[in-house]
Design an enzyme around this catalytic site. Structure first.
Site, PDB file in Angstrom:
ATOM      1  N   ARG A   1       0.718  -1.157  -0.064  1.00  0.00           N
ATOM      2  CA  ARG A   1       0.035   0.017   0.043  1.00  0.00           C
ATOM      3  C   ARG A   1       0.796   1.299   0.043  1.00  0.00           C
ATOM      4  O   ARG A   1       0.322   2.224  -0.498  1.00  0.00           O
ATOM      5  CB  ARG A   1      -0.996   0.282   1.281  1.00  0.00           C
TER       6      ARG A   1
ATOM      7  N   LYS B   1      -7.856   4.871 -19.661  1.00  0.00           N
ATOM      8  CA  LYS B   1      -8.262   5.067 -21.112  1.00  0.00           C
ATOM      9  C   LYS B   1      -6.829   4.814 -22.147  1.00  0.00           C
ATOM     10  O   LYS B   1      -6.448   3.864 -22.099  1.00  0.00           O
ATOM     11  CB  LYS B   1      -8.577   6.634 -21.216  1.00  0.00           C
TER      12      LYS B   1
ATOM     13  N   ASP C   1      -6.548  17.765 -15.705  1.00  0.00           N
ATOM     14  CA  ASP C   1      -6.732  16.167 -16.319  1.00  0.00           C
ATOM     15  C   ASP C   1      -6.555  16.182 -17.656  1.00  0.00           C
ATOM     16  O   ASP C   1      -7.201  17.053 -18.309  1.00  0.00           O
ATOM     17  CB  ASP C   1      -8.282  15.988 -15.754  1.00  0.00           C
TER      18      ASP C   1
ATOM     19  N   TYR D   1     -15.453  15.887 -16.495  1.00  0.00           N
ATOM     20  CA  TYR D   1     -15.723  14.452 -16.482  1.00  0.00           C
ATOM     21  C   TYR D   1     -16.794  14.150 -15.477  1.00  0.00           C
ATOM     22  O   TYR D   1     -16.657  14.717 -14.383  1.00  0.00           O
ATOM     23  CB  TYR D   1     -14.527  13.588 -16.293  1.00  0.00           C
TER      24      TYR D   1
HETATM   25  C1  LIG Z   1     -12.237   8.132 -17.263  1.00  0.00           C
HETATM   26  C2  LIG Z   1     -11.857   9.530 -17.018  1.00  0.00           C
HETATM   27  C3  LIG Z   1     -11.899   9.799 -15.589  1.00  0.00           C
HETATM   28  C4  LIG Z   1     -11.906   8.715 -14.642  1.00  0.00           C
HETATM   29  O1  LIG Z   1     -10.994   7.780 -14.574  1.00  0.00           O
HETATM   30  P1  LIG Z   1     -11.294   6.289 -13.923  1.00  0.00           P
HETATM   31  O2  LIG Z   1     -10.180   5.473 -14.379  1.00  0.00           O
HETATM   32  O3  LIG Z   1     -12.651   5.837 -14.574  1.00  0.00           O
HETATM   33  O4  LIG Z   1     -11.598   6.372 -12.342  1.00  0.00           O
HETATM   34  C5  LIG Z   1     -11.194  11.071 -15.112  1.00  0.00           C
HETATM   35  N1  LIG Z   1     -11.316  12.083 -16.201  1.00  0.00           N
HETATM   36  C6  LIG Z   1     -11.517  11.734 -17.619  1.00  0.00           C
HETATM   37  C7  LIG Z   1     -11.420  13.006 -18.431  1.00  0.00           C
HETATM   38  C8  LIG Z   1     -11.866  10.638 -17.659  1.00  0.00           C
HETATM   39  O5  LIG Z   1     -12.058  10.452 -19.076  1.00  0.00           O
END
Ligand SMILES: *Cc1c(COP(=O)(O)O)cnc(C)c1O
Length: 405
Positions: free
Chosen positions: A73, A221, A196, A126
């Site tokens: 962890r 992604k 992000d 998001y």
């Molecule tokens: C999918 C996504 C997230 C969240 O990510 P997870 O891996 O599903 O927790 C955050 N920001 C954006 C722009 C995303 O496309």
């Protein structure tokens, strides 16, 4: 019931280490030294805990965290290896890997915000991030001010704003935030800028080089890229990462060693996947725009895109995401989705498999008409994530699904 042990059999079982079978079953082989001819890449250290050479070594742990591993962890060699790869790609001094994008985002925000702090955020985020900011942070007395992304750099901010949170490119309108302008404003105001960058990836943009203090990615992604893992990353300087690392230890959102290995492997092909997927997306965008059956085709490569010029300045490519708006609203979008055969009807993005989804039914479900309007989302929109299939096959699928005009 137990039979009297046969002494001779028992003695044979103890060989060669002089230990009983149950002990051997647990420990034999674990003493294998690391190979003198090491593997090409760091293997999966599927270990929750690590063996210390002496009791005194525990005392050295706090100072020798770089070499000593205590508990997964806290840190794990496979996770650390992928963190180094991610940091290198982002042009960052360091990176932290998490079990999901939301784990990275929530840990980063909670690490740098305290009760009473003010937060400025883009109104186009998001869904998961938006709900975290709108519904969860206020319970800890952090009230975000949401501003439309093209006004965020110039609109008035609350005095003493501590942190600014944006995404670029933005889902599903693929609008961009001018990071240079925004980071200059953040420096003036003394606020941290968290970006992000999931829709751009470090292949297409380097938010840190444009002045951001932290770049966050959902590695689920394009970084993972094969729709088979969940992961998140936060990359930046030790000053910004330190409190996030400490809180990750407390909240427990670290990436698992198996997924770290899988992600490290995926990153090896990231640049060529991105290059090919962007080329296919731009090719399809051009064909769709010429076709005129969709009411609107949205891709930053198109001159009709409001941020085409900014994309040329800020990014080294236009992305693998493509959005179309259909005449006839939601029923038309659903009809289109049901006719697709090669594109999967699925949420998420960035995989080698092309997928299609309707934002008002997925990423923006439950948002009010006002929120949708501010996010630039209409019911007839279909979001396409372009994968690695042959572009001609993808085109035939879109062409058939669009039907007769
Ligand atoms: C999918 C996504 C997230 C969240 O990510 P997870 O891996 O599903 O927790 C955050 N920001 C954006 C722009 C995303 O496309």
């Amino acid at each position: 019931m137990a039979r009297t042990p046969n002494r001779r059999v028992e003695a044979r079982r103890r060989e060669p280490l002089g230990k009983g079978l149950a002990t051997l079953a647990v420990h034999a082989g674990a003493e294998l030294p690391p190979p003198a001819t090491p593997p090409l890449d760091v293997p999966v250290y599927r270990a929750s805990t690590f063996r210390f050479s002496s009791a005194a070594a525990f005392g050295r742990y706090p100072d020798e965290r770089g070499e000593l591993y205590l508990y997964t962890r806290y840190e794990n060699p496979t996770v650390r290896a992928v963190e180094r790869r991610l940091a290198a790609l982002e042009g960052a001094e360091g990176a932290l890997a998490f079990g999901s994008g939301m784990a990275a985002i929530s840990t980063a925000l909670f690490a740098h915000l305290s009760a009473g702090d003010s937060l400025v955020a883009s109104s186009a985020l998001y869904g998961g991030s938006y709900r975290l900011l709108r519904d969860v942070l206020p319970r800890f007395d952090v009230s975000p001010l949401f501003l439309e992304p093209d006004r965020i750099a110039s609109a008035p901010w609350p005095s003493g704003a501590r942190l600014v949170y944006v995404e670029t490119p933005i889902n599903p309108t693929l609008r961009l935030v001018d990071l240079r302008a925004l980071s200059a404003r953040c420096r003036e105001e003394g606020a941290l800028l968290f970006v992000d960058g999931t829709f751009g990836s470090p292949v297409l943009q380097r938010p840190l080089a444009l002045g951001a203090d932290l770049v966050l990615e959902s590695a689920t992604k394009i970084l993972g890229g094969h729709s088979d893992l969940l992961a998140g990353v936060a990359a930046g300087s030790p000053r910004v990462l330190g409190p996030i690392a400490a809180l990750r230890r407390a909240l427990g959102g670290i990436l698992s060693p198996d997924d770290a290995f899988q992600l490290a492997r995926s990153l090896k092909t990231l640049p060529i996947r991105v290059e090919r997927q962007c080329r296919s997306a731009a090719d399809l965008a051009r064909r769709l725009e010429r076709d005129r059956r969709p009411e609107r085709v949205i891709h930053p490569s198109l001159r009709s895109h409001p941020d085409h010029a900014l994309a040329r300045r800020q990014m080294s490519g236009f992305g693998w995401m493509l959005t179309i708006a259909l005449r006839g609203g939601l029923p038309a979008a659903r009809r289109f989705l049901d006719r697709l055969e090669l594109f999967a009807r699925a949420t998420s993005l960035g995989g080698v498999e092309s997928v299609a989804s309707i934002p008002v039914d997925t990423s923006h479900v439950g948002q009010s008409p006002g929120e949708l309007r501010r996010a630039g989302v209409t019911p007839g929109m279909v979001r396409l994530s372009i994968g690695l299939e042959e572009p001609d096959d993808l085109w035939r699928d879109l062409d058939r699904a669009l039907g007769r005009a």
